[in-house]
Design a protein around this motif. Structure first.
Motif, PDB file in Angstrom:
ATOM      1  N   VAL A 209      -1.154  31.205 -28.241  1.00  0.00           N
ATOM      2  CA  VAL A 209      -1.829  31.159 -26.944  1.00  0.00           C
ATOM      3  C   VAL A 209      -1.482  29.870 -26.210  1.00  0.00           C
ATOM      4  O   VAL A 209      -1.236  29.868 -24.999  1.00  0.00           O
ATOM      5  N   VAL A 210      -1.446  28.759 -26.946  1.00  0.00           N
ATOM      6  CA  VAL A 210      -1.068  27.478 -26.338  1.00  0.00           C
ATOM      7  C   VAL A 210       0.371  27.540 -25.844  1.00  0.00           C
ATOM      8  O   VAL A 210       0.688  27.112 -24.721  1.00  0.00           O
ATOM      9  N   ALA A 211       1.269  28.076 -26.667  1.00  0.00           N
ATOM     10  CA  ALA A 211       2.678  28.185 -26.271  1.00  0.00           C
ATOM     11  C   ALA A 211       2.836  29.093 -25.057  1.00  0.00           C
ATOM     12  O   ALA A 211       3.622  28.810 -24.146  1.00  0.00           O
ATOM     13  N   PHE A 212       2.092  30.189 -25.011  1.00  0.00           N
ATOM     14  CA  PHE A 212       2.153  31.113 -23.877  1.00  0.00           C
ATOM     15  C   PHE A 212       1.690  30.409 -22.605  1.00  0.00           C
ATOM     16  O   PHE A 212       2.324  30.536 -21.541  1.00  0.00           O
ATOM     17  N   ALA A 213       0.566  29.690 -22.689  1.00  0.00           N
ATOM     18  CA  ALA A 213       0.024  29.001 -21.510  1.00  0.00           C
ATOM     19  C   ALA A 213       1.020  27.986 -20.970  1.00  0.00           C
ATOM     20  O   ALA A 213       1.287  27.927 -19.763  1.00  0.00           O
ATOM     21  N   GLU A 214       1.583  27.184 -21.862  1.00  0.00           N
ATOM     22  CA  GLU A 214       2.544  26.171 -21.417  1.00  0.00           C
ATOM     23  C   GLU A 214       3.818  26.821 -20.883  1.00  0.00           C
ATOM     24  O   GLU A 214       4.418  26.338 -19.918  1.00  0.00           O
ATOM     25  N   GLY A 215       4.229  27.924 -21.483  1.00  0.00           N
ATOM     26  CA  GLY A 215       5.427  28.610 -21.026  1.00  0.00           C
ATOM     27  C   GLY A 215       5.278  29.246 -19.656  1.00  0.00           C
ATOM     28  O   GLY A 215       6.269  29.529 -18.980  1.00  0.00           O
ATOM     29  N   HIS A 216       4.025  29.481 -19.231  1.00  0.00           N
ATOM     30  CA  HIS A 216       3.781  30.070 -17.916  1.00  0.00           C
ATOM     31  C   HIS A 216       3.272  29.030 -16.914  1.00  0.00           C
ATOM     32  O   HIS A 216       2.643  29.378 -15.908  1.00  0.00           O
ATOM     33  N   GLY A 217       3.534  27.777 -17.221  1.00  0.00           N
ATOM     34  CA  GLY A 217       3.215  26.724 -16.268  1.00  0.00           C
ATOM     35  C   GLY A 217       1.781  26.273 -16.233  1.00  0.00           C
ATOM     36  O   GLY A 217       1.356  25.595 -15.297  1.00  0.00           O
ATOM     37  N   HIS A 218       1.004  26.616 -17.250  1.00  0.00           N
ATOM     38  CA  HIS A 218      -0.388  26.176 -17.327  1.00  0.00           C
ATOM     39  C   HIS A 218      -0.504  25.054 -18.355  1.00  0.00           C
ATOM     40  O   HIS A 218       0.304  24.956 -19.280  1.00  0.00           O
ATOM     41  N   GLY A 219      -1.531  24.235 -18.219  1.00  0.00           N
ATOM     42  CA  GLY A 219      -1.780  23.200 -19.214  1.00  0.00           C
ATOM     43  C   GLY A 219      -2.286  23.806 -20.504  1.00  0.00           C
ATOM     44  O   GLY A 219      -2.799  24.933 -20.532  1.00  0.00           O
ATOM     45  N   ALA A 220      -2.125  23.048 -21.589  1.00  0.00           N
ATOM     46  CA  ALA A 220      -2.585  23.547 -22.891  1.00  0.00           C
ATOM     47  C   ALA A 220      -4.082  23.823 -22.886  1.00  0.00           C
ATOM     48  O   ALA A 220      -4.575  24.693 -23.606  1.00  0.00           O
ATOM     49  N   GLY A 221      -4.823  23.091 -22.012  1.00  0.00           N
ATOM     50  CA  GLY A 221      -6.258  23.305 -21.946  1.00  0.00           C
ATOM     51  C   GLY A 221      -6.628  24.696 -21.461  1.00  0.00           C
ATOM     52  O   GLY A 221      -7.723  25.194 -21.749  1.00  0.00           O
ATOM     53  N   SER A 222      -5.723  25.339 -20.724  1.00  0.00           N
ATOM     54  CA  SER A 222      -5.999  26.696 -20.231  1.00  0.00           C
ATOM     55  C   SER A 222      -6.111  27.693 -21.369  1.00  0.00           C
ATOM     56  O   SER A 222      -6.728  28.758 -21.224  1.00  0.00           O
ATOM     57  N   ALA A 223      -5.497  27.361 -22.498  1.00  0.00           N
ATOM     58  CA  ALA A 223      -5.568  28.271 -23.647  1.00  0.00           C
ATOM     59  C   ALA A 223      -6.993  28.451 -24.129  1.00  0.00           C
ATOM     60  O   ALA A 223      -7.322  29.470 -24.752  1.00  0.00           O
ATOM     61  N   ALA A 224      -7.859  27.475 -23.845  1.00  0.00           N
ATOM     62  CA  ALA A 224      -9.248  27.570 -24.300  1.00  0.00           C
ATOM     63  C   ALA A 224      -9.939  28.808 -23.736  1.00  0.00           C
ATOM     64  O   ALA A 224     -10.766  29.434 -24.407  1.00  0.00           O
TER      65      ALA A 224
END
Length: 410
Positions: free
Chosen positions: A245-260
C-alpha cells in the motif's frame, strides 16, 4: 463454568453471559498493552540509541520471542491454569518492560543490553488473547453463541491494535517514548489482575499433565493443521499489504502517509466482516467456510491489482478486509473444536502464532517483490498465494472426511 444455550444467539446475548463483560473487559485492557508497548519500545530505543538498526534488532528480538514462544507459554496455561501461570508471566513481563523504560530513558545503554531486555520481555508476554478465547469456550458452550463471542473478540482485538499506535502517537507528543513503555506495563498489570480475579477464570482448572514441550506441540499441531495454514496465509497477505500500500501510494504521487487511509479502510472492512460473520447463522460447516473465506480473500486481492488510484485501492482494501476477521475467527473456532479440552489455549496460540509468523514472512517477501515487480502484479501474486492456500485447506478437509477424522460442524 457454563452458560445457558439461547434460542437466538446475538452479541448482546454474549455479553449477558454471567461474568462475561467483566472478564472480557479486563482481557481487552491487558491486550491494549500489545498495541502500545511494541511501538513505544521501538521509538524509545531509536531515541536512546540514535540508530534505526539497533531499534530494528531490538524489535525483531522482542517480537520474535513473543510470537514463536507463544505456544510454549500457552502450554503452561493449559497445564497450571490461567491464575497460576498468568500471574508470574505478567509480573516478569511488567518488570522487564519497566527495566527497558529505565534503560532507554537516557541515551547510552549498550545495544546488547537493550536486545537482551527486549528478547526477555517478549519471551514473557502473557497470552491473554488465547486464554480469553479458551475462557469463551467454557462460558459459551453453545456453538452458535461461541461463534459470536469469537467474532466479537476478534473485532475488538483488531480495534485495539489500531487504537494502540494512535494512543502512542498522542503520548509522544508531550512525553518521552519511554513513558509509553511504562503505560504498556501498567495496562498489563491492571488487565491481568482483573482477568485472573474473575470467577470465570478462577473456575478454569489446569490439566496438571506434564509432557515435553516439543512433543505436546506436535500433538496439538496435528489436529489443527488446516486452521494454522489458513491463518499463516492471511498473516502473510496482511504483511505484504502493509508495504504494498505504501509503495502504491508513492508510485501514484502520494505521500507515504496517504497509505494510512487505505489501511484504515482495510481495518474497517475487517471489523464489518467480523461482525457480519458472527451475526449469520451459517449452514455450512466451519471447514467449508474456512476454504471459502481464503478463496474470497485471494480473489479480493487479485481485484486490488486492478486499482487505478488511491481511492479505488481503498475500496478494494475494504473488500479484502471483509474476509480477514471472518477467516481468523473461523480458524480459531476450528482449532478450539479440534483441540482436546486440556490443550485449548495451545491450539489458539498456534493459530495466533501462524498469523504473526505469516505477517513477518509477508513483510520480508513484500520487500523483495516491490523491488522487482509493479505493485499491481504484487497484489495479484499475493492473491494467488491465498487461492493456493484455499485449495490446500479444502483438500485437507477432504482427506479428513476420507479417513473418518472428525470434521467440526460449527
Amino acid at each position: 463454568m457454563s452458560s445457558t444455550s439461547v434460542a437466538r444467539p446475538s452479541y448482546a446475548a454474549v455479553l449477558r453471559i454471567p461474568h462475561a463483560r467483566r472478564t472480557f473487559a479486563a482481557a481487552l485492557l491487558g491486550r491494549l498493552s500489545y498495541g502500545i508497548a511494541p511501538l513505544s519500545v521501538m521509538l524509545a530505543v531509536t531515541r536512546a540509541s540514535g540508530s534505526y538498526a539497533v531499534a530494528g534488532v531490538v524489535m525483531a528480538l522482542f517480537s520474535g520471542a513473543s510470537v514463536f514462544l507463544s505456544p510454549a507459554r500457552a502450554a503452561l496455561i493449559d497445564r497450571y491454569g490461567p491464575r497460576r501461570a498468568l500471574v508470574p508471566m505478567a509480573t516478569a513481563y511488567t518488570v522487564l518492560l519497566v527495566l527497558l523504560a529505565v534503560l532507554v530513558w537516557r541515551p547510552g545503554a549498550p545495544a546488547f543490553v537493550l536486545g537482551a531486555g527486549g528478547a526477555a520481555a517478549g519471551a514473557c508476554t502473557p497470552p491473554l488473547g488465547p486464554t480469553m478465547r479458551a475462557v469463551w469456550g467454557r462460558l459459551a458452550p453453545d456453538r452458535a453463541l461461541m461463534q459470536r463471542a469469537y467474532s466479537l473478540d476478534a473485532v475488538a482485538e483488531e480495534l485495539l491494535f489500531v487504537s494502540g499506535p494512535l494512543l502512542v502517537g498522542v503520548l509522544v507528543g508531550f512525553a518521552p517514548p519511554a513513558v509509553g513503555v511504562l503505560v504498556g506495563a501498567g495496562l498489563i498489570v491492571v488487565g491481568t489482575a482483573g482477568f485472573v480475579s474473575s470467577p470465570a477464570v478462577r473456575a478454569v482448572p489446569g490439566s496438571g499433565r506434564k509432557a515435553g514441550a516439543r512433543t505436546a506441540g506436535q500433538r496439538v499441531l496435528r489436529g489443527i493443521r488446516r486452521p494454522v495454514i489458513a491463518a499463516a496465509g492471511v498473516g502473510l497477505a496482511l504483511g505484504v499489504l502493509d508495504l504494498l500500500v505504501v509503495a502504491f501510494a508513492e508510485g501514484h504521487g502520494h505521500g507515504a502517509g496517504s497509505a494510512a487511509w487505505v489501511l484504515a479502510a482495510l481495518s474497517a472492512g475487517s471489523a464489518v466482516g467480523g461482525l457480519l460473520n458472527g451475526a449469520v447463522a451459517w449452514r455450512a460447516c466451519a471447514g467449508v467456510r474456512l476454504s471459502a473465506q481464503a478463496a474470497g480473500l485471494g480473489l479480493a486481492l487479485c481485484g486490488a491489482a486492478l486499482a487505478q488510484g488511491l481511492g479505488t485501492l481503498a475500496v478494494a482494501a475494504a473488500v479484502v478486509g471483509l474476509f480477514v476477521s471472518p477467516l481468523i475467527t473461523t480458524a480459531y473456532l476450528i482449532a478450539d473444536e479440534a483441540a482436546a479440552p486440556e490443550a485449548r489455549v495451545q491450539a489458539g496460540a498456534w493459530v495466533n502464532t501462524a498469523v504473526n509468523a505469516g505477517g513477518t514472512a509477508g513483510a520480508a517477501a513484500a520487500g523483495v517483490l516491490v523491488g522487482w515487480l509493479p505493485a499491481g502484479v504484487c497484489f495479484a501474486v499475493t492473491g494467488g498465494v491465498m487461492l493456493l492456500t484455499a485449495v490446500v485447506v479444502a483438500r485437507g478437509a477432504q482427506r479428513e472426511r476420507g479417513t473418518g477424522s472428525p470434521v467440526p460442524l460449527v
